[in-house]
Scaffold this motif. Structure first.
Motif, mmCIF file in Angstrom:
data_model
loop_
_atom_site.group_PDB
_atom_site.id
_atom_site.type_symbol
_atom_site.label_atom_id
_atom_site.label_comp_id
_atom_site.label_asym_id
_atom_site.label_seq_id
_atom_site.Cartn_x
_atom_site.Cartn_y
_atom_site.Cartn_z
ATOM 1 N N VAL A 148 0.834 -1.030 0.030
ATOM 2 C CA VAL A 148 -0.042 -0.099 -0.296
ATOM 3 C C VAL A 148 0.991 1.274 0.240
ATOM 4 C CG1 VAL A 148 -1.702 1.625 1.618
ATOM 5 C CG2 VAL A 148 -2.079 -0.545 1.056
ATOM 6 N N ASP A 149 1.993 1.580 0.988
ATOM 7 C CA ASP A 149 2.427 2.190 0.999
ATOM 8 C C ASP A 149 3.322 2.267 -0.316
ATOM 9 O OD1 ASP A 149 4.128 4.356 2.805
ATOM 10 O OD2 ASP A 149 5.396 3.464 2.572
ATOM 11 N N GLY A 150 3.678 1.827 -1.724
ATOM 12 C CA GLY A 150 4.582 1.592 -2.242
ATOM 13 C C GLY A 150 3.841 2.413 -3.592
ATOM 14 N N MET A 151 1.862 1.916 -3.736
ATOM 15 C CA MET A 151 1.003 1.837 -4.475
ATOM 16 C C MET A 151 1.344 3.550 -4.358
ATOM 17 S SD MET A 151 0.836 -0.351 -5.705
ATOM 18 C CE MET A 151 2.324 -0.914 -5.909
ATOM 19 N N LEU A 152 0.864 4.431 -2.884
ATOM 20 C CA LEU A 152 1.217 5.521 -2.927
ATOM 21 C C LEU A 152 2.156 6.487 -2.572
ATOM 22 C CD1 LEU A 152 -2.208 5.196 -0.406
ATOM 23 C CD2 LEU A 152 -2.408 6.001 -2.828
ATOM 24 N N GLY A 153 3.440 5.981 -3.297
ATOM 25 C CA GLY A 153 4.627 6.829 -3.130
ATOM 26 C C GLY A 153 4.926 7.152 -1.564
ATOM 27 N N GLY A 154 4.513 6.351 -1.047
ATOM 28 C CA GLY A 154 5.127 6.756 0.800
ATOM 29 C C GLY A 154 3.935 6.950 1.169
ATOM 30 N N PHE A 155 2.785 7.472 0.807
ATOM 31 C CA PHE A 155 1.935 8.298 1.806
ATOM 32 C C PHE A 155 1.046 7.355 1.909
ATOM 33 C CE2 PHE A 155 4.400 11.377 -0.374
ATOM 34 C CZ PHE A 155 4.633 12.983 0.429
ATOM 35 N N GLY A 156 1.538 5.448 2.347
ATOM 36 C CA GLY A 156 0.476 4.889 2.378
ATOM 37 C C GLY A 156 -0.718 5.288 3.802
ATOM 38 N N HIS A 157 -0.215 6.189 4.182
ATOM 39 C CA HIS A 157 -1.137 7.460 5.530
ATOM 40 C C HIS A 157 -2.857 7.165 5.326
ATOM 41 C CE1 HIS A 157 1.693 10.461 4.742
ATOM 42 N NE2 HIS A 157 0.899 10.933 6.000
ATOM 43 N N ILE A 158 -2.433 7.739 4.241
ATOM 44 C CA ILE A 158 -3.608 8.837 3.543
ATOM 45 C C ILE A 158 -4.103 7.679 2.979
ATOM 46 C CG2 ILE A 158 -2.278 10.481 2.862
ATOM 47 C CD1 ILE A 158 -2.598 10.137 0.155
ATOM 48 N N SER A 159 -4.515 6.157 2.847
ATOM 49 C CA SER A 159 -5.264 5.643 2.390
ATOM 50 C C SER A 159 -6.173 5.851 2.988
ATOM 51 C CB SER A 159 -5.113 3.857 2.198
ATOM 52 O OG SER A 159 -5.428 3.037 1.792
ATOM 53 N N LYS A 184 -10.566 16.240 0.567
ATOM 54 C CA LYS A 184 -10.313 17.036 1.902
ATOM 55 C C LYS A 184 -8.941 15.713 2.637
ATOM 56 C CE LYS A 184 -13.154 20.361 1.172
ATOM 57 N NZ LYS A 184 -12.600 21.431 0.384
ATOM 58 N N ASP A 185 -9.002 16.467 4.436
ATOM 59 C CA ASP A 185 -8.435 15.739 5.108
ATOM 60 C C ASP A 185 -7.088 15.037 4.446
ATOM 61 O OD1 ASP A 185 -10.520 15.911 6.605
ATOM 62 O OD2 ASP A 185 -11.372 14.406 5.983
ATOM 63 N N PHE A 186 -6.209 15.623 4.071
ATOM 64 C CA PHE A 186 -4.922 14.924 2.800
ATOM 65 C C PHE A 186 -4.067 16.739 3.807
ATOM 66 C CE2 PHE A 186 -5.395 12.861 -1.280
ATOM 67 C CZ PHE A 186 -5.937 11.981 -0.587
ATOM 68 N N PRO A 187 -2.052 15.509 4.216
ATOM 69 C CA PRO A 187 -1.507 16.291 4.582
ATOM 70 C C PRO A 187 -1.363 17.933 3.806
ATOM 71 C CG PRO A 187 -1.192 13.494 4.867
ATOM 72 C CD PRO A 187 -1.949 14.529 4.223
ATOM 73 N N ASP A 188 -0.802 18.612 4.243
ATOM 74 C CA ASP A 188 -0.202 19.666 3.833
ATOM 75 C C ASP A 188 0.524 19.482 3.049
ATOM 76 O OD1 ASP A 188 -2.088 21.431 4.513
ATOM 77 O OD2 ASP A 188 -0.201 22.430 6.572
ATOM 78 N N GLY A 189 0.984 20.112 1.348
ATOM 79 C CA GLY A 189 1.978 19.694 0.856
ATOM 80 C C GLY A 189 1.601 18.933 -0.116
ATOM 81 N N TYR A 227 -0.491 18.092 -3.769
ATOM 82 C CA TYR A 227 -1.279 17.876 -4.914
ATOM 83 C C TYR A 227 -2.291 18.146 -4.321
ATOM 84 C CZ TYR A 227 2.271 18.328 -8.152
ATOM 85 O OH TYR A 227 3.677 18.453 -9.083
ATOM 86 N N PRO A 228 -3.562 18.946 -4.320
ATOM 87 C CA PRO A 228 -4.815 19.461 -4.482
ATOM 88 C C PRO A 228 -5.426 18.416 -5.838
ATOM 89 C CG PRO A 228 -4.274 21.393 -4.984
ATOM 90 C CD PRO A 228 -2.740 20.586 -5.310
ATOM 91 N N VAL A 229 -6.284 17.528 -5.013
ATOM 92 C CA VAL A 229 -7.233 15.822 -5.687
ATOM 93 C C VAL A 229 -8.379 15.607 -6.061
ATOM 94 C CG1 VAL A 229 -7.476 13.876 -5.131
ATOM 95 C CG2 VAL A 229 -5.334 14.797 -4.525
ATOM 96 N N PHE A 230 -8.918 16.096 -7.063
ATOM 97 C CA PHE A 230 -10.534 15.875 -7.191
ATOM 98 C C PHE A 230 -10.767 15.013 -7.362
ATOM 99 C CE2 PHE A 230 -8.954 20.723 -7.550
ATOM 100 C CZ PHE A 230 -10.487 21.098 -7.109
ATOM 101 N N MET A 231 -12.116 14.296 -7.752
ATOM 102 C CA MET A 231 -12.989 13.916 -8.685
ATOM 103 C C MET A 231 -13.978 14.081 -9.331
ATOM 104 S SD MET A 231 -12.949 11.506 -4.771
ATOM 105 C CE MET A 231 -13.421 12.738 -3.539
ATOM 106 N N TYR A 232 -13.861 13.096 -10.293
ATOM 107 C CA TYR A 232 -14.994 13.937 -10.807
ATOM 108 C C TYR A 232 -15.793 12.564 -11.665
ATOM 109 C CZ TYR A 232 -11.058 17.302 -11.823
ATOM 110 O OH TYR A 232 -9.991 18.344 -12.300
ATOM 111 N N ILE A 233 -17.694 12.790 -11.318
ATOM 112 C CA ILE A 233 -17.751 12.064 -11.884
ATOM 113 C C ILE A 233 -18.586 12.100 -13.434
ATOM 114 C CG2 ILE A 233 -20.165 10.774 -11.739
ATOM 115 C CD1 ILE A 233 -17.976 9.296 -9.146
ATOM 116 N N LEU A 234 -18.854 11.518 -14.234
ATOM 117 C CA LEU A 234 -18.663 11.644 -16.026
ATOM 118 C C LEU A 234 -19.791 11.003 -16.060
ATOM 119 C CD1 LEU A 234 -14.653 11.956 -17.062
ATOM 120 C CD2 LEU A 234 -16.333 13.794 -15.740
ATOM 121 N N ARG A 235 -20.414 11.548 -17.268
ATOM 122 C CA ARG A 235 -21.369 10.496 -18.514
ATOM 123 C C ARG A 235 -21.114 10.819 -19.738
ATOM 124 N NH1 ARG A 235 -26.288 10.540 -15.586
ATOM 125 N NH2 ARG A 235 -25.919 8.742 -14.779
#
Length: 226
Positions: A31-42, A211-216, A218-226
């Motif tokens: 999990v940590d590898g998949m998240l580039g060392g940020f496994g704690h945000i999973s 929301k609720d990601f550590p500072d530093g 990138y902003p992360v957006f979720m898009y629902i598309l059709r």
């Protein structure tokens, strides 16, 4: 979560699928590898995604045999924690064969609910027409050129069921598109993402910021598309 960054207008010419593949071959199948060392945000990541998806696909719904696709699935982190609790069956697309092999172990008893495992990059994936109720693609379109991103989304449209949706969850920049030479990825602005969705003939049903990601980060957006 970026390395050496360039900001310019010729980023598509720098995107190198082989270089990206080689980068991920050096990352641990965890999990940590998949998240580039940020496994704690999973957990925060999954909780936010689940809150959004449950607006459209509730586990108590009456429709049987709902099928989702996990695009850029890695070892199955998103499949296990987000998609399998909401869908009857999940297919995985992942170009790293080692990660797909690890998914059998990582998913444990839930592995029996995996439909198909496709070992290829998104630029080469062609979904079965009408198969998917949700195609969820997270933290992977940064590796696609603009033209391949558009083509991938056009193919995804064909792969949706009658009421199916596409979910894209991705880092965005505030100003200019940025290229990361470490993994040959590029991060787009929200406006650039929307332009690609429009070129693919898709409509944004909902957009929500993580929301609720550590500072530093990138902003992360979720898009629902059709």
């Amino acid at each position: 979560m970026a390395g050496r960054l360039d900001v310019d207008e010729g980023i598509d010419d720098k995107i190198d699928y082989t270089a990206a593949d080689e980068y991920w071959k050096d990352q641990p199948a965890t999990v940590d590898g998949m998240l580039g060392g940020f496994g704690h945000i999973s957990s925060a990541d999954v909780n936010a995604s689940k809150a959004l998806i449950k607006k459209y696909f509730h586990p108590s719904g009456t429709r049987p045999n709902r099928v989702a696709l996990d695009g850029g699935a890695g070892i199955g982190r998103v499949t296990k924690n987000l998609l399998l609790p909401l869908f009857d069956k999940v297919d995985l697309v992942e170009q790293n064969a080692g990660f797909l092999d690890k998914s059998h172990e990582f998913l444990e008893k839930e592995a029996s609910r995996i439909g198909q495992r496709f070992c290829c990059g998104l630029q080469d994936f062609k979904p079965e027409a009408g198969r998917y109720d949700l195609i969820w693609v997270q933290w992977v379109v940064i590796y696609l050129t603009d033209s391949d991103f558009v083509d991938f989304l056009v193919c995804c449209k064909k792969g949706l069921s009658e009421s199916g949706l596409i979910g894209i969850k991705e880092n965005v920049t505030h100003h200019d598109r940025e290229y990361d030479a470490d993994d040959s990825s590029s991060t787009r602005t929200d406006e650039q993402m929307i332009d690609i969705f429009t070129k693919a003939g898709l409509t944004i049903i909902e957009k929500r910021q993580q929301k609720d990601f550590p500072d530093g980060l990138y902003p992360v957006f979720m898009y629902i598309l059709r």
